[in-house]
Design a protein around this motif. Structure first.
Motif, PDB file in Angstrom:
ATOM      1  N   LEU A 148      24.355  27.456   8.067  1.00 33.15           N
ATOM      2  CA  LEU A 148      24.003  26.228   8.786  1.00 33.15           C
ATOM      3  C   LEU A 148      24.610  25.002   8.126  1.00 33.15           C
ATOM      4  O   LEU A 148      25.049  24.061   8.802  1.00 33.15           O
ATOM      5  CB  LEU A 148      22.477  26.081   8.843  1.00 33.15           C
ATOM      6  N   ARG A 149      24.654  25.018   6.798  1.00 35.81           N
ATOM      7  CA  ARG A 149      25.167  23.865   6.065  1.00 35.81           C
ATOM      8  C   ARG A 149      26.648  23.612   6.374  1.00 35.81           C
ATOM      9  O   ARG A 149      27.106  22.470   6.399  1.00 35.81           O
ATOM     10  CB  ARG A 149      24.975  24.102   4.572  1.00 35.81           C
ATOM     11  N   LYS A 150      27.396  24.696   6.595  1.00 33.20           N
ATOM     12  CA  LYS A 150      28.811  24.535   6.924  1.00 33.20           C
ATOM     13  C   LYS A 150      28.993  23.958   8.321  1.00 33.20           C
ATOM     14  O   LYS A 150      29.969  23.255   8.582  1.00 33.20           O
ATOM     15  CB  LYS A 150      29.520  25.888   6.817  1.00 33.20           C
ATOM     16  N   MET A 151      28.053  24.275   9.212  1.00 33.58           N
ATOM     17  CA  MET A 151      28.146  23.760  10.584  1.00 33.58           C
ATOM     18  C   MET A 151      27.531  22.376  10.729  1.00 33.58           C
ATOM     19  O   MET A 151      28.021  21.537  11.488  1.00 33.58           O
ATOM     20  CB  MET A 151      27.455  24.739  11.539  1.00 33.58           C
ATOM     21  N   PHE A 152      26.447  22.143   9.994  1.00 35.85           N
ATOM     22  CA  PHE A 152      25.717  20.871  10.104  1.00 35.85           C
ATOM     23  C   PHE A 152      25.443  20.351   8.689  1.00 35.85           C
ATOM     24  O   PHE A 152      24.339  20.560   8.157  1.00 35.85           O
ATOM     25  CB  PHE A 152      24.395  21.069  10.854  1.00 35.85           C
ATOM     26  N   PRO A 153      26.399  19.712   8.051  1.00 33.92           N
ATOM     27  CA  PRO A 153      26.207  19.271   6.651  1.00 33.92           C
ATOM     28  C   PRO A 153      24.945  18.420   6.495  1.00 33.92           C
ATOM     29  O   PRO A 153      24.695  17.503   7.288  1.00 33.92           O
ATOM     30  CB  PRO A 153      27.468  18.441   6.370  1.00 33.92           C
ATOM     31  N   PHE A 154      24.146  18.756   5.479  1.00 31.85           N
ATOM     32  CA  PHE A 154      22.895  18.019   5.265  1.00 31.85           C
ATOM     33  C   PHE A 154      22.673  17.774   3.778  1.00 31.85           C
ATOM     34  O   PHE A 154      23.338  18.373   2.919  1.00 31.85           O
ATOM     35  CB  PHE A 154      21.702  18.757   5.881  1.00 31.85           C
ATOM     36  N   LEU A 155      21.746  16.893   3.490  1.00 36.30           N
ATOM     37  CA  LEU A 155      21.457  16.496   2.110  1.00 36.30           C
ATOM     38  C   LEU A 155      21.004  17.669   1.255  1.00 36.30           C
ATOM     39  O   LEU A 155      20.330  18.578   1.740  1.00 36.30           O
ATOM     40  CB  LEU A 155      20.353  15.430   2.103  1.00 36.30           C
ATOM     41  N   ASN A 156      21.348  17.579  -0.016  1.00 34.28           N
ATOM     42  CA  ASN A 156      20.889  18.590  -0.965  1.00 34.28           C
ATOM     43  C   ASN A 156      20.205  17.939  -2.167  1.00 34.28           C
ATOM     44  O   ASN A 156      20.079  18.537  -3.216  1.00 34.28           O
ATOM     45  CB  ASN A 156      22.067  19.433  -1.455  1.00 34.28           C
ATOM     46  N   CYS A 157      19.771  16.706  -2.032  1.00 36.17           N
ATOM     47  CA  CYS A 157      19.154  15.995  -3.161  1.00 36.17           C
ATOM     48  C   CYS A 157      17.918  15.251  -2.665  1.00 36.17           C
ATOM     49  O   CYS A 157      17.703  15.098  -1.465  1.00 36.17           O
ATOM     50  CB  CYS A 157      20.137  15.023  -3.805  1.00 36.17           C
ATOM     51  N   ASP A 158      17.115  14.784  -3.621  1.00 36.98           N
ATOM     52  CA  ASP A 158      15.890  14.076  -3.263  1.00 36.98           C
ATOM     53  C   ASP A 158      15.984  12.586  -3.583  1.00 36.98           C
ATOM     54  O   ASP A 158      14.980  11.913  -3.762  1.00 36.98           O
ATOM     55  CB  ASP A 158      14.689  14.688  -3.992  1.00 36.98           C
ATOM     56  N   ARG A 159      17.223  12.079  -3.668  1.00 38.90           N
ATOM     57  CA  ARG A 159      17.392  10.651  -3.965  1.00 38.90           C
ATOM     58  C   ARG A 159      16.942   9.791  -2.790  1.00 38.90           C
ATOM     59  O   ARG A 159      16.924  10.245  -1.639  1.00 38.90           O
ATOM     60  CB  ARG A 159      18.856  10.343  -4.300  1.00 38.90           C
ATOM     61  N   VAL A 160      16.575   8.571  -3.080  1.00 39.45           N
ATOM     62  CA  VAL A 160      16.218   7.616  -2.031  1.00 39.45           C
ATOM     63  C   VAL A 160      17.501   7.153  -1.354  1.00 39.45           C
ATOM     64  O   VAL A 160      18.429   6.666  -2.005  1.00 39.45           O
ATOM     65  CB  VAL A 160      15.454   6.409  -2.620  1.00 39.45           C
ATOM     66  N   ILE A 161      17.571   7.326  -0.042  1.00 36.94           N
ATOM     67  CA  ILE A 161      18.793   7.011   0.694  1.00 36.94           C
ATOM     68  C   ILE A 161      18.799   5.537   1.091  1.00 36.94           C
ATOM     69  O   ILE A 161      17.962   5.093   1.887  1.00 36.94           O
ATOM     70  CB  ILE A 161      18.936   7.902   1.942  1.00 36.94           C
ATOM     71  N   ALA A 168      29.121   9.386  -3.747  1.00 35.93           N
ATOM     72  CA  ALA A 168      28.311  10.516  -3.298  1.00 35.93           C
ATOM     73  C   ALA A 168      28.408  11.653  -4.308  1.00 35.93           C
ATOM     74  O   ALA A 168      29.177  11.599  -5.270  1.00 35.93           O
ATOM     75  CB  ALA A 168      28.786  10.983  -1.921  1.00 35.93           C
ATOM     76  N   CYS A 169      27.631  12.691  -4.064  1.00 37.50           N
ATOM     77  CA  CYS A 169      27.640  13.844  -4.966  1.00 37.50           C
ATOM     78  C   CYS A 169      28.753  14.815  -4.569  1.00 37.50           C
ATOM     79  O   CYS A 169      29.486  14.610  -3.596  1.00 37.50           O
ATOM     80  CB  CYS A 169      26.286  14.542  -4.944  1.00 37.50           C
ATOM     81  N   LEU A 170      28.828  15.908  -5.315  1.00 36.09           N
ATOM     82  CA  LEU A 170      29.868  16.906  -5.094  1.00 36.09           C
ATOM     83  C   LEU A 170      29.792  17.511  -3.694  1.00 36.09           C
ATOM     84  O   LEU A 170      30.828  17.831  -3.092  1.00 36.09           O
ATOM     85  CB  LEU A 170      29.731  18.018  -6.148  1.00 36.09           C
ATOM     86  N   TYR A 171      28.575  17.650  -3.166  1.00 32.61           N
ATOM     87  CA  TYR A 171      28.437  18.283  -1.854  1.00 32.61           C
ATOM     88  C   TYR A 171      29.156  17.485  -0.761  1.00 32.61           C
ATOM     89  O   TYR A 171      29.653  18.067   0.204  1.00 32.61           O
ATOM     90  CB  TYR A 171      26.951  18.453  -1.500  1.00 32.61           C
ATOM     91  N   TYR A 172      29.216  16.187  -0.897  1.00 35.81           N
ATOM     92  CA  TYR A 172      29.961  15.375   0.065  1.00 35.81           C
ATOM     93  C   TYR A 172      31.451  15.646  -0.057  1.00 35.81           C
ATOM     94  O   TYR A 172      32.158  15.758   0.950  1.00 35.81           O
ATOM     95  CB  TYR A 172      29.664  13.889  -0.170  1.00 35.81           C
ATOM     96  N   ASP A 173      31.922  15.784  -1.290  1.00 38.53           N
ATOM     97  CA  ASP A 173      33.356  16.018  -1.515  1.00 38.53           C
ATOM     98  C   ASP A 173      33.808  17.351  -0.935  1.00 38.53           C
ATOM     99  O   ASP A 173      34.954  17.493  -0.502  1.00 38.53           O
ATOM    100  CB  ASP A 173      33.667  15.980  -3.015  1.00 38.53           C
ATOM    101  N   ILE A 174      32.917  18.363  -0.947  1.00 37.90           N
ATOM    102  CA  ILE A 174      33.306  19.668  -0.411  1.00 37.90           C
ATOM    103  C   ILE A 174      32.790  19.862   1.017  1.00 37.90           C
ATOM    104  O   ILE A 174      32.718  20.975   1.521  1.00 37.90           O
ATOM    105  CB  ILE A 174      32.813  20.812  -1.329  1.00 37.90           C
ATOM    106  N   LYS A 175      32.414  18.765   1.663  1.00 38.33           N
ATOM    107  CA  LYS A 175      32.057  18.732   3.081  1.00 38.33           C
ATOM    108  C   LYS A 175      30.814  19.556   3.420  1.00 38.33           C
ATOM    109  O   LYS A 175      30.711  20.114   4.510  1.00 38.33           O
ATOM    110  CB  LYS A 175      33.246  19.174   3.938  1.00 38.33           C
ATOM    111  N   LEU A 176      29.865  19.598   2.489  1.00 36.76           N
ATOM    112  CA  LEU A 176      28.594  20.250   2.755  1.00 36.76           C
ATOM    113  C   LEU A 176      27.459  19.235   2.870  1.00 36.76           C
ATOM    114  O   LEU A 176      26.305  19.612   3.022  1.00 36.76           O
ATOM    115  CB  LEU A 176      28.278  21.273   1.661  1.00 36.76           C
ATOM    116  N   CYS A 177      27.770  17.962   2.787  1.00 44.80           N
ATOM    117  CA  CYS A 177      26.817  16.872   3.015  1.00 44.80           C
ATOM    118  C   CYS A 177      27.567  15.758   3.726  1.00 44.80           C
ATOM    119  O   CYS A 177      28.746  15.504   3.435  1.00 44.80           O
ATOM    120  CB  CYS A 177      26.229  16.373   1.703  1.00 44.80           C
TER     121      CYS A 177
END
Length: 641
Positions: A148-161, A168-177
């Motif tokens: 699902l994450r590959k189809m619909f990238p979503f947050l993986n952290c609990d930071r205040v948005i 951004a974190c690494l997940y944004y760089d690898i297109k998973l957020c």
């Protein structure tokens, strides 16, 4: 009617009303929970000898009943709901239940949050989140989450948005957020993406694909080619997954299809999840306690267990045969769903083919599982035989108990006991010991106290006679049956566990810890019955009483890996309990408990770093700028950073 004398008055005075009944054994444990329209009639039926010939399980159950309790309810539906709650609470061994009686994992979409994410949970709560499942294994649910994450990238952290983070974190760089933290996507766009994820899980794949395609075309028309490329990649991933989904119903309805297979006392249930006419997924569940039960009883019990915590109830449930309580179960499911639910057992047509497909899948899955169980059993027996020969044990170490001590400079001392039976962890027998009245870090005395308490409970379970174990008893002479009236200090639910003697005790430590264990076993006259060994951490050496030289198992031997795994599990279990104890003591007092940290240094550390969590996260070098390096190292080790 052969009603035992000690139960006759209870059975005679049962009301002829709907409700639940509980059967207890001599140890006070609930061994069976049932429901009835007429409590008196239903309970009396258990004591009819004519039924025992057809159901040996009932005959065994009746022999163990020491006490009967009942709860009167206003209707059969209320009784069904109460029955489910009581079974969940007591986990009676004579009830049909899901294997290991565990909570199965679900996908949880935290829709109540401004920026929802997708997590895995084993508990459904009324917190505004959306739940999907259950899945039969953690592996299956995490694989689904990754897809699902590959189809619909979503947050993986609990930071205040805030949308204004510097990066951004690494997940944004690898297109998973999708990067809402840096404003790469708005709140509305992010929630729309998560809504598409939910729609996809609910079987609305055509709608999701059409929506993503429309967004891609709009972005392209507006010359937003980077955004259009993102939608294009999402579209490809969606279409790849949808290709695997089979259209199995032209009606386009939501259905659960349930069937099962049985072989040599084992039962495997297969559930096909059909959403919008498509086979969206399937899961299998293994049952315990189904041996000797008829097909209707198996289905009835599974439906109650499965839908008691199901995240979603479809409008239709297909079965291979109708259950006796179909009407009452339909009313119960209607309460859970909010609209009518129909239970059917189709005999012909497409729906009957679906039930047959579920049955075939259950049969294949059960055959695969049994082959795996046989292979695992043979492999584990070989490993245990290898360990027996290497350690010169008198019998196969079928039951291994491993002990470990966890503490921070003598504070919050916790002893852990883990149990492996035939090479597999038996978590129901795990125990923790809060070590009391020992000043400072004294592993020897902590171990002595833990072992004394453990074998004192063994002694209590056998009437306080330390000589009960005289004369080595082979493993096939166990399990030992505890007395009906153990000592007051022994909790009844633990009797059976404490009453068993291990075939091998493993101590995490060296020769000193081994000596303590031998002394305790001698106190209880068990030194010649219970073999003991210690495992030193650094060189992975194994010490045995009476041997000057350590035993070194081959580093590629399965017996070596088994001993390591057991020791590591004891350490993990102990550390978890120790950390809980530390939290109770308080974070500030944790610092005080560390060598070299007094009130002045504690104040200096908190002033410099701001919080205990920041101190825990700091490196030794950073801490050494505030306190001497040896103290910094003690802090790092003690706080587990």
């Amino acid at each position: 009617m052969a009603i035992p004398e000690h139960l006759e008055a209870t059975v005679r005075n049962l009301p002829a009303l709907p409700g639940c009944y509980l059967f207890y054994d001599s140890r006070g444990e609930v061994i069976y929970v049932g429901k009835a329209v007429n409590l008196r009639s239903r309970v009396r039926s258990y004591f009819n000898p004519h039924t025992w010939a057809f159901n040996p399980k009932t005959a065994r159950l009746v022999k163990e009943i020491a006490r009967i309790e009942f709860v009167v309810r206003g209707s059969e539906l209320e009784a069904l709901i109460q029955e489910a709650e009581l079974i969940k609470k007591h986990r009676p061994r004579y009830n049909i239940r899901l294997k290991d009686d565990k909570r199965y994992p679900y996908l949880k979409v935290t829709w109540q949050d401004d920026f929802p994410t997708v997590t895995v949970t084993r508990r459904i709560e009324r917190d505004g989140a959306r739940y999907y499942g259950p899945y039969s294994s953690a592996k299956a649910v995490y694989a689904t989450r990754d897809a699902l994450r590959k189809m619909f990238p979503f947050l993986n952290c609990d930071r205040v948005i805030t949308g204004h983070d510097a990066r951004a974190c690494l997940y944004y760089d690898i297109k998973l957020c999708s990067g809402p933290c840096i404003g790469a996507i708005s709140r509305a766009e992010y929630r729309a993406n998560i809504q598409r994820l939910c729609d996809f899980l609910e079987g609305k794949s055509e709608q999701v694909i059409a929506d993503v395609r429309a967004r891609m075309e709009r972005a392209s028309s507006a010359y937003q080619f980077e955004k259009a490329a993102e939608y294009r990649d999402q579209l490809k991933a969606l279409e790849h997954v949808v290709e695997k989904q089979r259209i199995v119903s032209s009606a386009g309805t939501d259905q659960d299809v349930i069937a099962f297979a049985r072989d040599e006392g084992e039962t495997c249930v297969q559930v096909l999840f059909i959403r919008g006419g498509k086979l969206l997924g399937q899961e299998y569940f293994v049952l315990d306690g189904a041996e000797g039960e008829d097909d209707q009883s198996v289905l009835d019990a599974f439906i109650k267990r499965f839908y008691d915590e199901a995240a979603y109830v479809p409008p239709e449930v297909l079965l291979p045969t109708m259950v006796e309580e179909a009407n009452i179960i339909e009313n119960w499911l209607k309460q859970k769903r909010g609209t009518a639910v129909k239970i059917r057992a189709p005999q012909a047509g497409a729906d009957a083919s679906l039930v047959e497909l579920a049955r075939q899948n259950a049969q294949e899955q059960l055959a695969t599982l049994k082959a795996q169980w046989r292979e695992d059993s043979v492999r584990q027996e070989a490993v245990l035989k290898e360990l027996q020969e290497a350690l010169d044990l008198p019998r196969l170490p079928a039951r291994i108990e491993c002990y470990d001590i966890s503490n921070t400079q003598g504070a919050a001392i916790v002893g852990s006991l883990v149990v492996f039976v035939h090479g597999v962890p038996k978590k129901s027998d795990y125990r923790r010991f809060n070590i009391r009245d020992i000043a400072g870090p004294n592993d020897f005395e902590s171990l002595r106290q833990m072992l004394r308490r453990r074998f004192q409970r063994w002694q209590d379970a056998h009437g306080g006679n330390p000589g009960q174990g005289d004369g080595a008893q082979p493993q096939d002479a166990r399990p030992l049956v505890p007395l009906a009236s153990p000592s007051p200090g022994l909790r009844q639910r633990d009797d059976a566990s404490w009453a068993l003697l291990p075939d091998l005790v493993i101590i995490d430590g060296g020769k000193g810890q081994l000596g303590v264990a031998v002394e305790v076993l001698r106190e209880f006259e068990l030194a010649h019955i219970v073999p003991v060994a210690s495992l030193a951490k650094q060189k992975e050496e194994i010490f045995r009483p009476g041997r000057a030289d350590p035993i070194l198992l081959p580093r590629n031997a399965q017996s070596f890996f088994l001993v390591q795994r057991i020791r590591d599990e004891a350490h993990r279990f102990g550390i978890t309990g120790h950390r809980r104890q530390r939290e109770k003591i308080g974070l500030a007092s944790q610092l005080d408990a560390l060598a070299g940290v007094g009130p002045a240094r504690r104040k200096k550390l908190l002033t410099t770093f701001g919080s205990i969590e920041a101190i825990r996260a700091a490196s030794v070098e950073e801490l050494a700028k505030v306190v001497p390096r040896p103290v910094a190292e003690a802090i790092k080790e003690g706080l587990g950073g």
